[in-house]
Design a protein around this motif. Structure first.
Motif, PDB file in Angstrom:
ATOM      1  N   GLU A   4       0.828  -1.212   0.000  1.00 48.85           N
ATOM      2  CA  GLU A   4       0.000   0.000   0.000  1.00 48.85           C
ATOM      3  C   GLU A   4       0.863   1.263   0.000  1.00 48.85           C
ATOM      4  O   GLU A   4       0.637   2.182  -0.792  1.00 48.85           O
ATOM      5  N   THR A   5       1.843   1.296   0.853  1.00 51.32           N
ATOM      6  CA  THR A   5       2.716   2.465   0.968  1.00 51.32           C
ATOM      7  C   THR A   5       3.476   2.711  -0.333  1.00 51.32           C
ATOM      8  O   THR A   5       3.558   3.848  -0.813  1.00 51.32           O
ATOM      9  N   LYS A   8       0.988   4.020  -3.061  1.00 48.28           N
ATOM     10  CA  LYS A   8       0.568   5.405  -2.812  1.00 48.28           C
ATOM     11  C   LYS A   8       1.720   6.386  -3.011  1.00 48.28           C
ATOM     12  O   LYS A   8       1.515   7.492  -3.507  1.00 48.28           O
ATOM     13  N   ASP A  13      -1.939   9.172  -3.246  1.00 49.48           N
ATOM     14  CA  ASP A  13      -3.018   8.665  -2.378  1.00 49.48           C
ATOM     15  C   ASP A  13      -4.370   8.658  -3.089  1.00 49.48           C
ATOM     16  O   ASP A  13      -5.192   7.771  -2.872  1.00 49.48           O
ATOM     17  N   VAL A  16      -5.030   5.329  -5.270  1.00 45.95           N
ATOM     18  CA  VAL A  16      -4.882   3.978  -4.721  1.00 45.95           C
ATOM     19  C   VAL A  16      -5.889   3.781  -3.587  1.00 45.95           C
ATOM     20  O   VAL A  16      -5.930   4.566  -2.647  1.00 45.95           O
ATOM     21  N   ILE A  18      -7.648   0.740  -0.958  1.00 44.80           N
ATOM     22  CA  ILE A  18      -7.478  -0.588  -0.377  1.00 44.80           C
ATOM     23  C   ILE A  18      -8.858  -1.139  -0.027  1.00 44.80           C
ATOM     24  O   ILE A  18      -9.695  -0.445   0.548  1.00 44.80           O
ATOM     25  N   TYR A  36      -6.621  -4.183  -4.081  1.00 41.43           N
ATOM     26  CA  TYR A  36      -6.023  -2.876  -4.373  1.00 41.43           C
ATOM     27  C   TYR A  36      -6.695  -2.344  -5.638  1.00 41.43           C
ATOM     28  O   TYR A  36      -6.637  -2.980  -6.687  1.00 41.43           O
TER      29      TYR A  36
END
Length: 136
Positions: A4-5, A8, A13, A16, A18, A36
């Motif tokens: 995720e990090t 993004k 941000d 993306v 979740i 995702y």
């Protein structure tokens, strides 16, 4: 750094999501979550995501406008990429017209633009359904 990090950080941000409900992105308004969900705004983002998916052994599902697709209640594992590249360009090349469009262009938009330019052959696509609600 987790998936995720990384996504993004490289895509922003705002592009993306979740565990995104696929019901928000299909004309039938049903289906489970995308592990995702990624909005692809340009070709560089698409290249990045495809490389990232390979490096991290993640499946990729390419989503168009979400018309006429059924998503299982179990959702979609891996990366769901909605292509939103909306480039539209027309160039005259001698006696021909060269039309270039992004994978995110809506069919109705393309059909209208081409009709306005009196370019024939795409009229059939003006009736392809967009996201809408079904009524009785």
């Amino acid at each position: 750094m987790n998936i995720e990090t990384k996504l993004k950080e490289n895509l922003g941000d705002e592009n993306v999501y979740i565990n995104e409900p696929m019901s928000k992105h299909t004309s039938f308004k049903i289906g489970g979550n995308a592990e995702y969900f990624i909005k692809i705004q340009n070709i560089d983002s698409l290249r990045y995501v495809l490389k990232f998916s390979k490096e991290n052994d993640l499946p990729v599902f390419i989503l168009g406008n979400g018309s006429n697709i059924l998503v299982s209640d179990k959702g979609i594992k891996g990366l769901v990429c909605q292509i939103q590249i909306d480039k539209f360009e027309v160039k005259e090349k001698e006696e021909d017209m060269l039309v270039t469009m992004g994978a995110g262009c809506k069919n109705a938009f393309i059909a209208q633009k081409l009709a306005n330019l009196e370019i024939e052959g795409f009229e059939f696509a003006s009736g392809i359904p967009r996201k809408h609600r079904w009524s009785n």
